[in-house]
Design an enzyme around this catalytic site. Structure first.
Site, PDB file in Angstrom:
ATOM      1  N   ALA A  20       2.596  -5.477  -5.194  1.00 55.74           N
ATOM      2  CA  ALA A  20       3.191  -6.166  -4.052  1.00 55.74           C
ATOM      3  C   ALA A  20       4.702  -5.933  -3.921  1.00 55.74           C
ATOM      4  CB  ALA A  20       2.889  -7.664  -4.153  1.00 55.74           C
ATOM      5  N   PHE A  31       3.394 -12.179  -4.720  1.00 59.73           N
ATOM      6  CA  PHE A  31       2.816 -13.425  -5.217  1.00 59.73           C
ATOM      7  C   PHE A  31       3.712 -14.087  -6.259  1.00 59.73           C
ATOM      8  CE2 PHE A  31      -1.992 -12.679  -4.325  1.00 59.73           C
ATOM      9  CZ  PHE A  31      -1.735 -12.869  -2.984  1.00 59.73           C
ATOM     10  N   ARG A  32       4.146 -13.265  -7.240  1.00 61.20           N
ATOM     11  CA  ARG A  32       4.799 -13.866  -8.418  1.00 61.20           C
ATOM     12  C   ARG A  32       6.294 -13.620  -8.502  1.00 61.20           C
ATOM     13  NH1 ARG A  32       0.049 -11.828  -9.313  1.00 61.20           N
ATOM     14  NH2 ARG A  32      -1.643 -13.147 -10.047  1.00 61.20           N
ATOM     15  N   GLN A 100      -2.322  -1.701  -5.558  1.00 61.49           N
ATOM     16  CA  GLN A 100      -3.047  -2.974  -5.525  1.00 61.49           C
ATOM     17  C   GLN A 100      -2.827  -3.624  -4.158  1.00 61.49           C
ATOM     18  OE1 GLN A 100      -2.310  -5.181  -9.504  1.00 61.49           O
ATOM     19  NE2 GLN A 100      -0.661  -3.708  -9.342  1.00 61.49           N
ATOM     20  N   HIS A 118      -7.695  -2.661  -4.305  1.00 60.25           N
ATOM     21  CA  HIS A 118      -8.025  -3.997  -3.784  1.00 60.25           C
ATOM     22  C   HIS A 118      -8.382  -3.974  -2.297  1.00 60.25           C
ATOM     23  CE1 HIS A 118      -5.741  -5.979  -7.372  1.00 60.25           C
ATOM     24  NE2 HIS A 118      -6.955  -5.588  -7.687  1.00 60.25           N
ATOM     25  N   CYS A 126     -19.007  -6.985   9.248  1.00 56.43           N
ATOM     26  CA  CYS A 126     -19.891  -8.148   9.368  1.00 56.43           C
ATOM     27  C   CYS A 126     -20.701  -8.287   8.080  1.00 56.43           C
ATOM     28  CB  CYS A 126     -20.822  -7.941  10.565  1.00 56.43           C
ATOM     29  SG  CYS A 126     -22.171  -9.148  10.619  1.00 56.43           S
TER      30      CYS A 126
HETATM   31  P1  NAD Z   1       2.873  -9.783  -8.078  1.00 54.96           P
HETATM   32  O1  NAD Z   1       3.335 -10.634  -6.962  1.00 54.96           O
HETATM   33  O2  NAD Z   1       2.091 -10.405  -9.160  1.00 54.96           O
HETATM   34  O3  NAD Z   1       4.144  -9.103  -8.786  1.00 54.96           O
HETATM   35  C1  NAD Z   1       5.115  -8.427  -8.043  1.00 54.96           C
HETATM   36  C2  NAD Z   1       6.186  -7.929  -9.007  1.00 54.96           C
HETATM   37  O4  NAD Z   1       7.088  -7.097  -8.290  1.00 54.96           O
HETATM   38  C3  NAD Z   1       7.013  -9.061  -9.630  1.00 54.96           C
HETATM   39  O5  NAD Z   1       7.182  -8.809 -11.004  1.00 54.96           O
HETATM   40  C4  NAD Z   1       8.359  -8.962  -8.869  1.00 54.96           C
HETATM   41  O6  NAD Z   1       9.455  -9.317  -9.674  1.00 54.96           O
HETATM   42  C5  NAD Z   1       8.420  -7.503  -8.534  1.00 54.96           C
HETATM   43  N1  NAD Z   1       9.153  -7.195  -7.298  1.00 54.96           N
HETATM   44  C6  NAD Z   1       9.028  -7.791  -6.088  1.00 54.96           C
HETATM   45  N2  NAD Z   1       9.786  -7.177  -5.159  1.00 54.96           N
HETATM   46  C7  NAD Z   1      10.420  -6.169  -5.815  1.00 54.96           C
HETATM   47  C8  NAD Z   1      11.329  -5.167  -5.402  1.00 54.96           C
HETATM   48  N3  NAD Z   1      11.729  -5.052  -4.125  1.00 54.96           N
HETATM   49  N4  NAD Z   1      11.789  -4.302  -6.350  1.00 54.96           N
HETATM   50  C9  NAD Z   1      11.375  -4.407  -7.657  1.00 54.96           C
HETATM   51  N5  NAD Z   1      10.503  -5.317  -8.096  1.00 54.96           N
HETATM   52  C10 NAD Z   1      10.017  -6.185  -7.175  1.00 54.96           C
HETATM   53  O7  NAD Z   1       2.129  -8.545  -7.429  1.00 54.96           O
HETATM   54  P2  NAD Z   1       0.930  -7.653  -7.984  1.00 54.96           P
HETATM   55  O8  NAD Z   1       1.131  -7.349  -9.420  1.00 54.96           O
HETATM   56  O9  NAD Z   1       0.747  -6.552  -7.016  1.00 54.96           O
HETATM   57  O10 NAD Z   1      -0.340  -8.613  -7.912  1.00 54.96           O
HETATM   58  C11 NAD Z   1      -0.573  -9.364  -6.718  1.00 54.96           C
HETATM   59  C12 NAD Z   1      -1.936  -9.197  -6.102  1.00 54.96           C
HETATM   60  O11 NAD Z   1      -1.863  -9.743  -4.808  1.00 54.96           O
HETATM   61  C13 NAD Z   1      -2.343  -7.764  -5.924  1.00 54.96           C
HETATM   62  O12 NAD Z   1      -3.651  -7.670  -6.334  1.00 54.96           O
HETATM   63  C14 NAD Z   1      -2.268  -7.486  -4.423  1.00 54.96           C
HETATM   64  O13 NAD Z   1      -3.495  -6.996  -3.941  1.00 54.96           O
HETATM   65  C15 NAD Z   1      -2.083  -8.824  -3.763  1.00 54.96           C
HETATM   66  N6  NAD Z   1      -0.939  -8.823  -2.831  1.00 54.96           N
HETATM   67  C16 NAD Z   1      -0.790  -7.771  -1.961  1.00 54.96           C
HETATM   68  C17 NAD Z   1       0.276  -7.742  -1.089  1.00 54.96           C
HETATM   69  C18 NAD Z   1       0.411  -6.538  -0.177  1.00 54.96           C
HETATM   70  O14 NAD Z   1      -0.582  -5.929   0.170  1.00 54.96           O
HETATM   71  N7  NAD Z   1       1.626  -6.161   0.220  1.00 54.96           N
HETATM   72  C19 NAD Z   1       1.200  -8.788  -1.071  1.00 54.96           C
HETATM   73  C20 NAD Z   1       1.009  -9.857  -1.950  1.00 54.96           C
HETATM   74  C21 NAD Z   1      -0.071  -9.862  -2.836  1.00 54.96           C
HETATM   75 ZN    ZN Z   2     -23.204  -8.342  12.562  1.00 53.84          ZN
END
Ligand code: NAD
Ligand code: ZN
Length: 238
Positions: A20, A31-32, A100, A118, A126
């Site tokens: 993300a 998310f985190r 992801q 993901h 559907c």
């Molecule tokens: P996560 O939110 O758990 O972790 C994101 C990490 O990236 C954090 O450690 C954060 O400090 C770091 N970060 C954020 N912005 C940054 C930047 N500009 N430069 C450097 N570091 C940065 O995300 P995850 O590990 O991908 O897990 C989240 C789940 O949620 C995934 O499975 C994903 O499918 C889903 N998700 C997807 C999206 C999307 O499609 N854009 C957005 C949110 C969540």
């Molecule tokens: Zn249908």
């Protein structure tokens, strides 16, 4: 940056594994991270609960309200990291891009060798008859989207918590990671399984982590860059 450039210059087969954090510079919250969705309050519920398979089937109204508000960003555009990865693929150096993310921004930037483990918000189907629907179609509906043919609920082709990741994408991701000599892991907390375990397939020379915060992969990395993914990736010369 110099060390990163040296590693990229030497790479013959480069794979990128992102999360993300790759898309926060495009205005999509993670998310985190610091401004992540996990810091917001949704009553008793966490985003993980609302994006789970059981929540989708038990409370489709609430699921779609959350999904539409927080997971769909139709105005988002690729940032410098996405663009650099497209350039790296065109040059032949990037042999695989594992994400992801479900936002589809890597494909929008022009990458083809993308493994969306993901799934993607751009595909929907559907649950009863399988008829596919586009994101544009879904954006034109309200509440729980219903199939025009059979009235079944139209489900986004994204992997919900409790569901298995996309088998084809997962196999391809592990294959490319096992074959590459250089792996860049960026913008991910590596806390979602089984995605994070893909990294166990890496047996190449250089592992680079680019993330604002610590990750479990840091200890194994040849280089850890604590910075902004878009800025750092954007600074690479191809
Ligand atoms: P996560 O939110 O758990 O972790 C994101 C990490 O990236 C954090 O450690 C954060 O400090 C770091 N970060 C954020 N912005 C940054 C930047 N500009 N430069 C450097 N570091 C940065 O995300 P995850 O590990 O991908 O897990 C989240 C789940 O949620 C995934 O499975 C994903 O499918 C889903 N998700 C997807 C999206 C999307 O499609 N854009 C957005 C949110 C969540
Ligand atoms: Zn249908």
């Amino acid at each position: 940056m110099q060390e990163l450039q040296r590693i990229v210059d030497r790479a013959k087969r480069l794979v990128f594994f992102g999360g993300a954090g790759v898309s926060t510079a495009s205005g999509i919250p993670d998310f985190r991270g610091g401004d992540g969705l996990y810091r917001q309050q949704f009553g008793e519920l966490t985003p993980e609960m609302m994006l789970s398979q059981s929540f989708f089937y038990l409370h489709p109204d609430a699921f779609f309200a959350f999904y539409r508000q927080y997971m769909l960003h139709p105005g988002a555009r690729p940032n410098a990291a996405h663009q650099k990865l497209a350039e790296l693929e065109r040059s032949g150096k990037l042999t695989g891009l594992v994400t992801q993310n479900i936002d589809g921004l890597h494909r929008m930037a022009g990458n083809r060798l993308v493994y969306e483990i993901h799934g993607t918000v751009h595909e929907n189907a559907c649950i009863d008859c399988g008829r596919p629907y586009s994101l544009e179609w879904l954006l034109g509906t309200q509440g729980v989207p219903r199939c025009e043919d059979c009235g079944g609920v139209v489900k986004p082709s994204v992997v919900l918590y409790g569901e298995a990741p996309d088998h084809y994408a997962m196999t391809g991701a592990c294959r490319e990671i096992s074959r590459c000599d250089t792996l860049i892991v960026a913008g991910t907390s590596l806390s979602v399984e089984p995605a994070a375990s893909c990294l166990e397939y890496f047996h190449g020379k250089a592992l680079v982590v680019i993330n604002r915060e610590e990750t479990p992969a840091d200890v194994r990395a040849s280089l850890v860059v604590r910075g902004d993914v878009a800025e750092v990736m954007g600074g690479i010369r191809v």
